[in-house]
Motif scaffolding. Structure first.
Motif, PDB file in Angstrom:
ATOM      1  N   GLU A 427      46.119  -8.354 -38.543  1.00  0.00           N
ATOM      2  CA  GLU A 427      45.249  -7.276 -39.029  1.00  0.00           C
ATOM      3  C   GLU A 427      44.548  -7.685 -40.324  1.00  0.00           C
ATOM      4  OE1 GLU A 427      44.524  -4.070 -37.628  1.00  0.00           O
ATOM      5  OE2 GLU A 427      45.224  -5.335 -35.966  1.00  0.00           O
ATOM      6  N   LYS A 428      45.247  -8.394 -41.204  1.00  0.00           N
ATOM      7  CA  LYS A 428      44.600  -8.877 -42.414  1.00  0.00           C
ATOM      8  C   LYS A 428      43.482  -9.852 -42.071  1.00  0.00           C
ATOM      9  CE  LYS A 428      48.001  -8.354 -46.110  1.00  0.00           C
ATOM     10  NZ  LYS A 428      48.701  -9.055 -47.189  1.00  0.00           N
ATOM     11  N   GLY A 429      43.739 -10.693 -41.066  1.00  0.00           N
ATOM     12  CA  GLY A 429      42.705 -11.623 -40.635  1.00  0.00           C
ATOM     13  C   GLY A 429      41.474 -10.920 -40.111  1.00  0.00           C
ATOM     14  N   LYS A 430      41.663  -9.749 -39.514  1.00  0.00           N
ATOM     15  CA  LYS A 430      40.525  -8.971 -39.011  1.00  0.00           C
ATOM     16  C   LYS A 430      39.767  -8.271 -40.135  1.00  0.00           C
ATOM     17  CE  LYS A 430      42.598  -7.633 -34.546  1.00  0.00           C
ATOM     18  NZ  LYS A 430      43.115  -6.470 -33.774  1.00  0.00           N
ATOM     19  N   LYS A 431      40.517  -7.726 -41.096  1.00  0.00           N
ATOM     20  CA  LYS A 431      39.924  -6.790 -42.054  1.00  0.00           C
ATOM     21  C   LYS A 431      39.654  -7.390 -43.430  1.00  0.00           C
ATOM     22  CE  LYS A 431      42.371  -2.989 -39.776  1.00  0.00           C
ATOM     23  NZ  LYS A 431      43.431  -1.954 -39.925  1.00  0.00           N
ATOM     24  N   GLU A 432      40.376  -8.456 -43.788  1.00  0.00           N
ATOM     25  CA  GLU A 432      40.249  -9.004 -45.133  1.00  0.00           C
ATOM     26  C   GLU A 432      39.697 -10.419 -45.074  1.00  0.00           C
ATOM     27  OE1 GLU A 432      43.903  -8.808 -47.288  1.00  0.00           O
ATOM     28  OE2 GLU A 432      44.353  -6.755 -46.629  1.00  0.00           O
ATOM     29  N   GLY A 433      39.068 -10.833 -46.153  1.00  0.00           N
ATOM     30  CA  GLY A 433      38.600 -12.202 -46.239  1.00  0.00           C
ATOM     31  C   GLY A 433      39.669 -13.101 -46.829  1.00  0.00           C
ATOM     32  N   PRO A 434      39.477 -14.399 -46.701  1.00  0.00           N
ATOM     33  CA  PRO A 434      38.434 -15.039 -45.900  1.00  0.00           C
ATOM     34  C   PRO A 434      38.689 -14.824 -44.407  1.00  0.00           C
ATOM     35  CG  PRO A 434      39.391 -16.569 -47.508  1.00  0.00           C
ATOM     36  CD  PRO A 434      40.305 -15.392 -47.429  1.00  0.00           C
ATOM     37  N   LYS A 435      37.581 -14.730 -43.650  1.00  0.00           N
ATOM     38  CA  LYS A 435      37.700 -14.555 -42.197  1.00  0.00           C
ATOM     39  C   LYS A 435      37.883 -15.901 -41.494  1.00  0.00           C
ATOM     40  CE  LYS A 435      37.139 -10.087 -42.181  1.00  0.00           C
ATOM     41  NZ  LYS A 435      35.873  -9.473 -41.762  1.00  0.00           N
ATOM     42  N   ALA A 436      37.500 -16.980 -42.190  1.00  0.00           N
ATOM     43  CA  ALA A 436      37.631 -18.308 -41.595  1.00  0.00           C
ATOM     44  C   ALA A 436      37.512 -19.354 -42.697  1.00  0.00           C
ATOM     45  CB  ALA A 436      36.564 -18.535 -40.534  1.00  0.00           C
ATOM     46  N   PHE A 437      37.953 -20.560 -42.361  1.00  0.00           N
ATOM     47  CA  PHE A 437      37.763 -21.722 -43.232  1.00  0.00           C
ATOM     48  C   PHE A 437      37.106 -22.818 -42.411  1.00  0.00           C
ATOM     49  CE2 PHE A 437      41.366 -19.421 -44.926  1.00  0.00           C
ATOM     50  CZ  PHE A 437      41.147 -19.438 -46.301  1.00  0.00           C
ATOM     51  N   THR A 438      36.100 -23.435 -42.982  1.00  0.00           N
ATOM     52  CA  THR A 438      35.439 -24.547 -42.299  1.00  0.00           C
ATOM     53  C   THR A 438      35.625 -25.815 -43.121  1.00  0.00           C
ATOM     54  OG1 THR A 438      33.313 -24.067 -43.351  1.00  0.00           O
ATOM     55  CG2 THR A 438      33.746 -23.032 -41.226  1.00  0.00           C
ATOM     56  N   ILE A 439      35.863 -26.910 -42.411  1.00  0.00           N
ATOM     57  CA  ILE A 439      36.146 -28.196 -43.058  1.00  0.00           C
ATOM     58  C   ILE A 439      35.232 -29.235 -42.428  1.00  0.00           C
ATOM     59  CG2 ILE A 439      37.948 -29.810 -43.724  1.00  0.00           C
ATOM     60  CD1 ILE A 439      40.001 -27.652 -42.756  1.00  0.00           C
ATOM     61  N   ALA A 440      34.235 -29.675 -43.161  1.00  0.00           N
ATOM     62  CA  ALA A 440      33.314 -30.686 -42.646  1.00  0.00           C
ATOM     63  C   ALA A 440      34.065 -31.984 -42.369  1.00  0.00           C
ATOM     64  CB  ALA A 440      32.177 -30.917 -43.634  1.00  0.00           C
ATOM     65  N   LYS A 441      33.807 -32.590 -41.218  1.00  0.00           N
ATOM     66  CA  LYS A 441      34.506 -33.823 -40.859  1.00  0.00           C
ATOM     67  C   LYS A 441      34.022 -35.015 -41.673  1.00  0.00           C
ATOM     68  CE  LYS A 441      35.527 -32.415 -36.095  1.00  0.00           C
ATOM     69  NZ  LYS A 441      35.325 -32.700 -34.659  1.00  0.00           N
ATOM     70  N   GLU A 442      32.754 -35.020 -42.022  1.00  0.00           N
ATOM     71  CA  GLU A 442      32.191 -36.119 -42.810  1.00  0.00           C
ATOM     72  C   GLU A 442      32.323 -35.778 -44.291  1.00  0.00           C
ATOM     73  OE1 GLU A 442      31.055 -38.939 -41.729  1.00  0.00           O
ATOM     74  OE2 GLU A 442      30.895 -38.598 -39.571  1.00  0.00           O
ATOM     75  N   GLN A 443      33.286 -36.420 -44.945  1.00  0.00           N
ATOM     76  CA  GLN A 443      33.506 -36.195 -46.371  1.00  0.00           C
ATOM     77  C   GLN A 443      33.837 -37.513 -47.048  1.00  0.00           C
ATOM     78  OE1 GLN A 443      35.712 -32.855 -47.839  1.00  0.00           O
ATOM     79  NE2 GLN A 443      35.604 -31.714 -45.895  1.00  0.00           N
ATOM     80  N   ARG A 444      34.175 -37.423 -48.322  1.00  0.00           N
ATOM     81  CA  ARG A 444      34.518 -38.607 -49.115  1.00  0.00           C
ATOM     82  C   ARG A 444      35.576 -39.457 -48.435  1.00  0.00           C
ATOM     83  NH1 ARG A 444      38.650 -39.876 -52.308  1.00  0.00           N
ATOM     84  NH2 ARG A 444      39.643 -37.873 -51.876  1.00  0.00           N
ATOM     85  N   ASP A 445      36.613 -38.814 -47.891  1.00  0.00           N
ATOM     86  CA  ASP A 445      37.702 -39.518 -47.212  1.00  0.00           C
ATOM     87  C   ASP A 445      37.963 -38.812 -45.889  1.00  0.00           C
ATOM     88  OD1 ASP A 445      39.929 -40.899 -46.412  1.00  0.00           O
ATOM     89  OD2 ASP A 445      41.027 -40.698 -48.292  1.00  0.00           O
ATOM     90  N   PRO A 446      37.189 -39.160 -44.845  1.00  0.00           N
ATOM     91  CA  PRO A 446      37.312 -38.432 -43.575  1.00  0.00           C
ATOM     92  C   PRO A 446      38.703 -38.497 -42.962  1.00  0.00           C
ATOM     93  CG  PRO A 446      35.344 -39.804 -43.622  1.00  0.00           C
ATOM     94  CD  PRO A 446      36.166 -40.196 -44.803  1.00  0.00           C
ATOM     95  N   ALA A 447      39.451 -39.571 -43.227  1.00  0.00           N
ATOM     96  CA  ALA A 447      40.812 -39.650 -42.688  1.00  0.00           C
ATOM     97  C   ALA A 447      41.692 -38.555 -43.267  1.00  0.00           C
ATOM     98  CB  ALA A 447      41.410 -41.026 -42.973  1.00  0.00           C
ATOM     99  N   MET A 448      41.464 -38.197 -44.537  1.00  0.00           N
ATOM    100  CA  MET A 448      42.238 -37.115 -45.139  1.00  0.00           C
ATOM    101  C   MET A 448      41.813 -35.762 -44.588  1.00  0.00           C
ATOM    102  SD  MET A 448      44.610 -38.329 -46.958  1.00  0.00           S
ATOM    103  CE  MET A 448      45.168 -36.700 -47.410  1.00  0.00           C
ATOM    104  N   VAL A 449      40.561 -35.640 -44.158  1.00  0.00           N
ATOM    105  CA  VAL A 449      40.116 -34.401 -43.507  1.00  0.00           C
ATOM    106  C   VAL A 449      40.909 -34.192 -42.227  1.00  0.00           C
ATOM    107  CG1 VAL A 449      38.170 -33.217 -42.440  1.00  0.00           C
ATOM    108  CG2 VAL A 449      37.815 -34.576 -44.515  1.00  0.00           C
ATOM    109  N   ALA A 450      41.025 -35.257 -41.430  1.00  0.00           N
ATOM    110  CA  ALA A 450      41.802 -35.168 -40.190  1.00  0.00           C
ATOM    111  C   ALA A 450      43.266 -34.874 -40.496  1.00  0.00           C
ATOM    112  CB  ALA A 450      41.665 -36.461 -39.395  1.00  0.00           C
ATOM    113  N   TYR A 451      43.774 -35.481 -41.560  1.00  0.00           N
ATOM    114  CA  TYR A 451      45.168 -35.252 -41.955  1.00  0.00           C
ATOM    115  C   TYR A 451      45.387 -33.781 -42.304  1.00  0.00           C
ATOM    116  CZ  TYR A 451      49.496 -35.672 -44.665  1.00  0.00           C
ATOM    117  OH  TYR A 451      50.776 -35.523 -45.138  1.00  0.00           O
TER     118      TYR A 451
END
Length: 918
Positions: A427-451
């Protein structure tokens, strides 16, 4: 009555009569009395142990009772007893849950009535349905609850010196199977009890060998002799209960596996430290992302257990005054993080099976004497107690039975709460933020993004992906944990009692990964795909040519990739750019690597195997901008009195694939270090220079830590014929010579203060601070010498994780030795004087910054009191030592395999070990 029902009824009557006809095992009871030192430590509820005709008691199986003076059992013996129970009774099920680093098994023991055991899979399925309110409506949940039983998970033996509970649980299991006492019968009928008999089998067997080899029969408890074996598991010592965020050690993986298979309604972890029995609730502040239901359950269950122990006339049980309830990384917090209930006990223990006069008259918790009468300790014990192994077992067993009985009589309430917590999270996920988190795959250390994506999956958090991003939607059962892991913590500065452990754990900061919190879902959810397999970043190779360029951004996998390349191809040439350089019309930062004499297959292995992007080129690169990389021979130093952080260092090196040699005091004393090694890593250890130089007191020697037929678990992961003594001043001098001859010494945290005290890092002096309190928090740091090879790939400012480590500084004239400072403001002695200087012409005044212009806050996550005492001081130093260098960190850049963003400073120092002195 139909014949079939008549037969069943007759069997039930016979079974009931058999139970009622069972006699008390008087021999066992007498032994309990013999080994209990005071009548008030002797609960009558434990004096009815059954003499069963076909199920062996511990006395019949071993020839002695649990809690016998001078006797503890190795894991093979403990597991053998449970195996015998499983063979003798259909009410006991034993299953393997993985293997340790040394290949010992983890087991779980499941106990319930016949109906529970026959329908065990059904009950596990029921709890799995209650765990996800997206699939189960409140109405369906009520029906499921009526056909469910709470699973109560009890674990012991996580910390090897805490030796009572693994023994006690064998006796408890026998009681649960055989006793017809009202409380035991209620537990057997209404609860499925899951026992983790020895959470850390490797450490347990080492400690049992240690007890029989060294501490059994010692006259005094506090005689200075080390009560613990120097190693527990292969890597991790006491921090095996600090791995719940990393889930890196096999013990934690086993605990997580058990949780997600059984979804225990309650998990109770049994420990030993404070007198006489602490039942956890904690003083607070409580973790903000633990459901209020759980926090309330802590209070209800804690007070219930204290009341039950007190009702049996046993003094010294208390709650509240120990621990806080904030940090989510303990093993048992897999429950609190996933809508269950995680609790623990601390019973007084003697690190073995001997009896001692124990004096805790000066011990205080939450400001009160441990022997004082308080609202949370209604019946204190005397300040001195004559304490036996059996006393410990009595207390823990009575408490656990009380806690199991609470579950037996409140099962529907606990199950309803379990469902409701998951429902609240969704219910908190429906009504309160954040509603989502996005993580760009292309970053300074993409292997750590996958981790990061994989670490969320390990926690049971659902992760989705599209071509460019990982996406985590908040509307899921573990939403609270998700938000806790990905957003900053704010520990209250006004908290009355100090925190029990670290107070910040924001994974994006610790990993160096950018995560965007979305207050609204502004993307097409239907286009997302659930991440079911582990995320992997496979690096790309672009361009054409015979030279490969690896753009450097302080990626964690670069150093292991270089070692792997040289292992496969000794002729490969590796060079490093020492400054920002333009190659083929593109600019590459300092630290970028040039690879030559490398074929396409080897380049592909680096890209795909280590998650690194390469660019191939035929452009000419000026040799003036390059220096050859000579990968170092690395040693990691360990003491014999404190292996905690050295173990994390070894784990990190092995997990990363960085070769090293483990060395100790004898290697330092032998000398000739530079002929064997180029870099010596000195991990954090406790104590001061005296502890380091002298080590374990030689009056106890010689003390071998070797594998023998009598003590087969010793000698691993390191071995010595004598643990006592330290490197001495000769070893210290040899360490100094290593640096003077061109070697590099890298020290972490308190080890840097020790090297300063010993004169090896002689430019550093301790800084006296008044009121600085810096528990494990994520803070901002500023590069002072951004051109230093140690800082390749790092920006002008960045975050660090720092705890209550030493604060060190150089004289003002030596400030160029400081590579990084804490915070942004200068020290007072570095603030430029802008007044008139007599004897010099009037200077043009420099405009001061506007008052509203100020540097960013020092603390990013956590809390620091009196931060003005640390801002401006050094966090990383590069100090000359003859031809060599000391790189001194005043924090731990390899802390518990957590702060991966910080560790590339260590990898930089290794890659550039022979280029640190420009």
């Amino acid at each position: 009555m139909k014949p079939t029902f008549k037969i069943l009824f007759a069997l039930l009557v016979l079974f009931s009569l058999e139970l009622k006809a069972q006699k008390v095992d008087e021999a066992y009871v007498q032994k309990i009395k013999d080994f209990t030192t005071d009548e008030r430590f002797l609960p009558k509820s434990l004096l009815d142990i059954v003499d069963h005709p076909s199920i062996p008691s511990p006395l019949k199986h071993f020839g002695h009772i649990i809690g016998t003076e001078g006797i503890v059992h190795r894991t093979s013996e403990i597991y053998g007893y449970y195996q015998k129970l499983a063979e003798s009774s259909p009410l006991v099920h034993m299953q393997e849950m993985g293997r340790t680093e040394e290949d010992r098994p983890f087991y779980l023991i499941v106990i319930g009535n016949q109906e529970s055991m026959d329908r065990l899979d059904h009950y596990k399925d029921q709890l799995a349905k209650l765990a996800d309110a997206r699939k189960t409506s409140p109405e369906q949940a009520e029906q499921i609850i009526m056909d469910s039983k709470p699973v109560y998970y009890v674990s012991a033996g996580m910390h090897a010196t805490e030796m009572g509970a693994p023994e006690m649980l064998m006796e408890l299991a026998y009681r649960l199977v055989t006793s017809d006492a009202n409380d035991i019968n209620a537990i057997r009928e209404n609860v499925i009890t899951v026992i983790n008999p020895v959470s850390e089998p490797d450490g347990w067997d080492k400690q049992v060998d240690w007890y029989f080899r060294y501490t059994k029969g010692r006259e005094k408890f506090d005689d200075g002799f080390p009560r613990s074996t120097p190693y527990w598991a292969k890597y991790v010592f006491h921090d095996n209960n600090r791995d719940g965020l990393q889930v890196s050690q096999e013990i934690t993986k086993s605990i997580f596996k058990g949780f997600f298979e059984f979804h225990p309604t309650v998990m109770l972890d049994l420990h030993e430290s404070v007198p006489l029995l602490y039942i956890s609730t904690g003083t607070g502040p409580y973790n903000e992302f633990v459901d209020p239901i759980t926090q309330s359950e802590w209070q209800v269950m804690g007070n219930h257990d204290v009341a039950e122990v007190s009702a049996q006339g046993m003094p010294g049980a208390f709650t509240w005054a120990f621990y806080d309830g904030w940090w989510p990384g303990y093993g048992i917090w897999v429950a609190n993080n996933h809508n269950s209930n995680g609790r623990f006990y601390e019973t007084y223990g003697n690190a073995g099976a001997d009896t001692y006069l124990r004096d805790y008259s000066t011990a205080k918790f939450a400001g009160d004497l441990a022997s004082s009468k308080e609202w949370y300790r209604p019946d204190p014990a005397t300040p001195l107690v004559y304490w036996s192994f059996r006393n410990n077992i009595n207390y823990t067993q009575v408490g656990v039975i009380a806690s199991l009985y609470y579950a037996a009589t409140n099962g529907q309430l606990l199950l309803r709460n379990f469902y409701k917590k998951g429902y609240n999270s969704i219910e908190k996920g429906k009504k309160e933020g954040p509603k989502a988190f996005t993580i760009a795959k292309e970053q300074r250390d993409p292997a750590m993004v996958a981790y990061l994506a994989n670490q969320l999956k390990v926690q049971g958090i659902e992760v989705h992906e599209n071509d460019s991003h990982y996406v985590v939607l908040s509307e899921q059962p573990y939403r609270n944990l998700l938000v806790s892991l990905l957003t900053p913590q704010s520990y209250p500065k006004e908290a009355k009692y100090p925190p029990y452990d670290a107070i910040a754990w924001t994974l994006p900061y610790l990993y160096g990964v950018n995560v965007e919190a979305k207050e609204e879902v502004d993307f097409d959810v239907s286009s997302l795909k659930m991440l079911t397999e582990d995320a992997v970043y496979e690096g790309k190779i672009s361009g054409s040519g015979n030279t490969y360029i690896l753009p450097y951004h302080a990626q964690n996998t670069v150093l292991p990739a270089l070692y792997s390349l040289k292992k496969d191809n000794k002729n490969a040439e590796i060079s490093i750019l020492t400054k920002e350089t333009e190659i083929g019309g593109q600019t590459y930062g300092a630290g970028s690597l040039i690879l030559k004499k490398v074929n396409a297959d080897q380049a592909s292995k680096i890209a795909s195997g280590f998650g690194l992007d390469l660019e191939s080129s035929n452009a000419n690169i000026s040799s003036d901008d390059l220096k050859t990389v000579n990968l170092p021979r690395v040693a990691v130093y360990h003491t014999w009195y404190n292996s905690q952080d050295e173990g994390w260092t070894r784990y990190t090196f092995e997990e990363r694939g960085i070769p090293y040699t483990s060395i100790d005091k004898d290697d330092l004393k032998a000398g000739g270090l530079k002929s064997k090694f180029d870099v010596i890593i000195m991990p954090r250890i406790r104590g001061n220079a005296k502890n380091f130089v002298n080590g374990v007191d030689k009056k106890f020697g010689p003390m071998p830590f070797t594998k023998t037929a009598e003590f087969p678990s010793h000698g691993f992961p390191a071995s010595t014929n004598d643990m006592t003594g330290g490197p001495g001043f000769m070893g210290v001098d040899n360490l100094r010579k290593f640096g003077e001859e061109g070697g590099v010494i890298i020290s972490f945290d308190n080890m840097s203060a020790i090297l300063a005290e010993l004169g090896i890092a002689s430019e550093l002096s301790p800084v006296s601070t008044s009121g600085l309190f810096h528990p494990g928090s994520i803070i901002r740091a500023k590069a002072r010498k951004s051109d230093s090879p140690v800082l390749y790939g790092f920006g002008e400012s960045f975050q660090l994780f720092r705890g209550n480590g030493p604060l060190l500084q150089t004289d003002k004239y030596n400030r160029d030795l400081m590579l990084v400072q804490y915070g942004f403001d200068p020290l007072k002695d570095e603030v430029e004087y802008d007044g008139h200087i007599m004897g010099m012409p009037e200077r043009e005044k420099v405009e001061k910054r506007e008052k509203n212009e100020k540097n960013p806050d020092y603390v990013i996550a956590g809390m620091v009191r009196n931060e003005q005492e640390i801002v401006g001081h050094g966090s990383v130093f590069s100090l000359p030592l003859g031809k060599g260098t000391v790189v001194a960190f005043t924090f731990d850049p390899l802390h518990r395999y957590l702060n991966h963003h910080d560790s590339p400073m260590v990898w930089n120092a290794l890659i550039n070990w022979d280029k640190l002195r420009k």
